[in-house]
Scaffold this motif. Structure first.
Motif, PDB file in Angstrom:
ATOM      1  N   ASP A   1       0.658  -1.379   0.084  1.00  0.00           N
ATOM      2  CA  ASP A   1      -0.035  -0.178   0.092  1.00  0.00           C
ATOM      3  C   ASP A   1       1.044   1.326  -0.053  1.00  0.00           C
ATOM      4  OD1 ASP A   1      -2.652  -1.343   0.033  1.00  0.00           O
ATOM      5  OD2 ASP A   1      -2.100  -1.717   2.295  1.00  0.00           O
ATOM      6  N   GLY A   2       2.406   1.026   0.281  1.00  0.00           N
ATOM      7  CA  GLY A   2       2.912   2.194  -0.180  1.00  0.00           C
ATOM      8  C   GLY A   2       4.126   2.243   1.228  1.00  0.00           C
ATOM      9  N   PRO A   3       4.730   3.273   1.070  1.00  0.00           N
ATOM     10  CA  PRO A   3       5.904   3.379   2.414  1.00  0.00           C
ATOM     11  C   PRO A   3       5.347   3.501   3.793  1.00  0.00           C
ATOM     12  CG  PRO A   3       6.373   4.669   0.377  1.00  0.00           C
ATOM     13  CD  PRO A   3       5.085   4.203   0.308  1.00  0.00           C
ATOM     14  N   TRP A   4       6.022   2.948   4.808  1.00  0.00           N
ATOM     15  CA  TRP A   4       5.367   3.008   6.185  1.00  0.00           C
ATOM     16  C   TRP A   4       6.598   3.223   6.970  1.00  0.00           C
ATOM     17  CZ3 TRP A   4       7.856  -0.478   9.100  1.00  0.00           C
ATOM     18  CH2 TRP A   4       8.343  -1.761   8.536  1.00  0.00           C
ATOM     19  N   TYR A   5       6.074   3.909   8.132  1.00  0.00           N
ATOM     20  CA  TYR A   5       7.049   4.313   8.973  1.00  0.00           C
ATOM     21  C   TYR A   5       6.432   4.206  10.610  1.00  0.00           C
ATOM     22  CZ  TYR A   5      10.565   7.793  11.073  1.00  0.00           C
ATOM     23  OH  TYR A   5      11.729   8.603  11.874  1.00  0.00           O
ATOM     24  N   VAL A   6       7.023   3.542  11.302  1.00  0.00           N
ATOM     25  CA  VAL A   6       6.787   3.261  12.750  1.00  0.00           C
ATOM     26  C   VAL A   6       7.777   4.050  13.945  1.00  0.00           C
ATOM     27  CG1 VAL A   6       6.151   1.866  14.658  1.00  0.00           C
ATOM     28  CG2 VAL A   6       5.805   1.217  12.101  1.00  0.00           C
ATOM     29  N   SER A   7       7.124   4.988  14.541  1.00  0.00           N
ATOM     30  CA  SER A   7       7.989   5.427  15.562  1.00  0.00           C
ATOM     31  C   SER A   7       7.374   5.424  17.022  1.00  0.00           C
ATOM     32  CB  SER A   7       7.899   7.161  15.054  1.00  0.00           C
ATOM     33  OG  SER A   7       6.729   7.816  15.100  1.00  0.00           O
ATOM     34  N   GLU A   8       7.952   5.943  18.051  1.00  0.00           N
ATOM     35  CA  GLU A   8       7.354   6.028  19.311  1.00  0.00           C
ATOM     36  C   GLU A   8       6.419   6.896  19.378  1.00  0.00           C
ATOM     37  OE1 GLU A   8      10.054   7.019  22.346  1.00  0.00           O
ATOM     38  OE2 GLU A   8      11.050   8.652  21.297  1.00  0.00           O
ATOM     39  N   ARG A   9       5.411   7.119  20.231  1.00  0.00           N
ATOM     40  CA  ARG A   9       4.639   8.365  20.468  1.00  0.00           C
ATOM     41  C   ARG A   9       5.301   8.940  21.496  1.00  0.00           C
ATOM     42  NH1 ARG A   9      -1.774   8.432  22.164  1.00  0.00           N
ATOM     43  NH2 ARG A   9      -1.873  10.864  22.412  1.00  0.00           N
ATOM     44  N   LEU A  10       5.164  10.209  21.405  1.00  0.00           N
ATOM     45  CA  LEU A  10       5.674  11.346  22.287  1.00  0.00           C
ATOM     46  C   LEU A  10       4.635  11.787  23.339  1.00  0.00           C
ATOM     47  CD1 LEU A  10       7.796  13.756  19.946  1.00  0.00           C
ATOM     48  CD2 LEU A  10       8.742  12.057  21.685  1.00  0.00           C
ATOM     49  N   PRO A  11       4.830  11.866  24.621  1.00  0.00           N
ATOM     50  CA  PRO A  11       3.810  12.622  25.462  1.00  0.00           C
ATOM     51  C   PRO A  11       3.283  13.919  24.875  1.00  0.00           C
ATOM     52  CG  PRO A  11       6.129  12.875  26.444  1.00  0.00           C
ATOM     53  CD  PRO A  11       6.065  11.972  24.901  1.00  0.00           C
ATOM     54  N   GLY A  12       2.106  14.194  25.216  1.00  0.00           N
ATOM     55  CA  GLY A  12       1.712  15.634  24.916  1.00  0.00           C
ATOM     56  C   GLY A  12       0.840  15.717  23.611  1.00  0.00           C
ATOM     57  N   ARG A  13       0.679  16.836  23.147  1.00  0.00           N
ATOM     58  CA  ARG A  13      -0.206  17.170  21.906  1.00  0.00           C
ATOM     59  C   ARG A  13       0.629  18.062  20.940  1.00  0.00           C
ATOM     60  NH1 ARG A  13      -5.447  20.427  24.068  1.00  0.00           N
ATOM     61  NH2 ARG A  13      -4.362  21.466  25.668  1.00  0.00           N
ATOM     62  N   THR A  14       0.227  18.650  19.919  1.00  0.00           N
ATOM     63  CA  THR A  14       0.824  19.497  18.880  1.00  0.00           C
ATOM     64  C   THR A  14       0.736  20.879  19.605  1.00  0.00           C
ATOM     65  OG1 THR A  14      -1.082  20.080  17.523  1.00  0.00           O
ATOM     66  CG2 THR A  14       0.412  17.995  16.852  1.00  0.00           C
ATOM     67  N   LEU A  15       1.561  21.706  19.287  1.00  0.00           N
ATOM     68  CA  LEU A  15       1.628  23.025  19.741  1.00  0.00           C
ATOM     69  C   LEU A  15       0.202  23.778  19.378  1.00  0.00           C
ATOM     70  CD1 LEU A  15       4.736  25.616  19.615  1.00  0.00           C
ATOM     71  CD2 LEU A  15       2.285  26.272  18.840  1.00  0.00           C
ATOM     72  N   ASP A  16       0.071  23.459  17.944  1.00  0.00           N
ATOM     73  CA  ASP A  16      -1.277  24.112  17.682  1.00  0.00           C
ATOM     74  C   ASP A  16      -2.541  23.778  18.348  1.00  0.00           C
ATOM     75  OD1 ASP A  16      -0.817  25.397  15.059  1.00  0.00           O
ATOM     76  OD2 ASP A  16      -1.102  23.693  14.043  1.00  0.00           O
ATOM     77  N   ASP A  17      -2.643  22.412  18.879  1.00  0.00           N
ATOM     78  CA  ASP A  17      -3.534  22.129  19.817  1.00  0.00           C
ATOM     79  C   ASP A  17      -3.661  22.629  21.290  1.00  0.00           C
ATOM     80  OD1 ASP A  17      -4.808  20.487  17.824  1.00  0.00           O
ATOM     81  OD2 ASP A  17      -4.060  18.679  18.590  1.00  0.00           O
ATOM     82  N   ALA A  18      -2.377  22.786  21.867  1.00  0.00           N
ATOM     83  CA  ALA A  18      -2.226  23.264  23.326  1.00  0.00           C
ATOM     84  C   ALA A  18      -2.320  24.743  23.102  1.00  0.00           C
ATOM     85  CB  ALA A  18      -0.510  22.690  23.717  1.00  0.00           C
TER      86      ALA A  18
END
Length: 294
Positions: free
Chosen positions: A52-69
């Motif tokens: 289905d295409g290229p994929w990338y897996v990373s850890e999830r950082l704590p918190g939320r985007t600056l836009d949201d916060a």
């Protein structure tokens, strides 16, 4: 187009846009450069290509985007976020980087392939954009002649610059914050080697024209008035970023790159018309930077 699945501990992304097929491979290369540095970022766990295409897996950082916060944060918290962003950028710009690092799509575009995006700026290639616009139907030859002369007059501004690792697409959606501090910079798909102050191009455009940076296509960007103090706070936290001689002229040059790329290559006439108008203003000494104080 990319799709993302956010879990408790991991983030999985799938790139279904063939124009940016090597974006995750480039991002993986950049994130590997960050290993052992003080740059807050999400660790890469795996990446590859699937049916289905290229994929990338990373850890999830704590918190939320600056836009949201940002909207609910008080002034003290906002300042703390931007001061920690300054520290994160100083660390990023200290990471050793190959001097020829470019996103694959941008390298291809500069070699004559299609332009799927229009930033980050590469000052040394600006005249190629003028040539591309000259060869495109319906562009203004008198304006392009003025642009070429304007660029030639300013090329010495960048003589002797040392390239550093620049994020290339720094705005509220690509900064994760937690407890009043930056928890990580994300989306390094456009990272490249350029002078450090090239980092200010998108960041200051976001501050001045935040409504043009919606976190999602169906959302609204932040109120620009709420970002008025961001450049000054960032200047206080990372003064070296603003210390170049003739900084405003350098920033004008970076701004011209973006508008010229749009004018030369964007498929929509209305977008090209807006870029044309902004180039005319810029040549007269005016742009969005007039609204900012640092």
């Amino acid at each position: 187009m990319s799709r993302a699945w956010v879990g408790d501990d991991h983030v999985v992304r799938l790139n279904t846009d063939g124009r940016f097929r090597d974006a995750y491979r480039h991002e993986a290369r950049v994130v590997d450069l960050l290993a052992g540095s003080e740059v807050p970022h999400a660790r890469r766990l795996a990446h590859g290509d699937g049916p289905d295409g290229p994929w990338y897996v990373s850890e999830r950082l704590p918190g939320r985007t600056l836009d949201d916060a940002w909207p609910a944060a008080d002034s003290h918290t906002r300042r703390s976020i931007i001061e920690s962003l300054g520290a994160a950028l100083r660390a990023l710009h200290s990471v050793p980087v190959p001097p020829d690092l470019l996103p694959p799509w941008l390298s291809g575009a500069l070699s004559g392939q299609p332009w799927p995006a229009f930033h980050p700026p590469v000052w040394s290639a600006a005249l190629r954009l003028v040539e591309a616009a000259w060869g495109s139907h319906g562009r203004d030859p008198r304006l392009l002649a003025d642009v070429a002369a304007w660029i030639q007059e300013r090329r010495e501004l960048f003589a002797g610059d040392e390239p550093v690792l620049v994020h290339g697409d720094l705005h509220g959606a690509n900064v994760i914050v937690d407890q009043g501090r930056v928890a990580g910079l994300i989306d390094f798909a456009e990272a490249l080697a350029q002078p450090a102050d090239a980092e200010l191009d998108t960041l200051l455009r976001w501050c001045a024209r935040a409504r043009e940076f919606p976190p999602t296509p169906d959302a609204q960007g932040l109120d620009e008035a709420s970002l008025a103090e961001v450049p000054g706070w960032l200047h206080g936290a990372y003064p070296e970023l603003f210390a170049r001689e003739q900084l405003r002229e350098r920033l004008n040059f970076y701004d011209l790159w973006v508008e010229l790329a749009l004018y030369a290559h964007h498929p929509r006439p209305d977008v090209r018309d807006v870029a044309h108008g902004r180039i005319v203003l810029l040549l007269s000494g005016r742009n969005h930077l007039d609204r900012l104080v640092w």
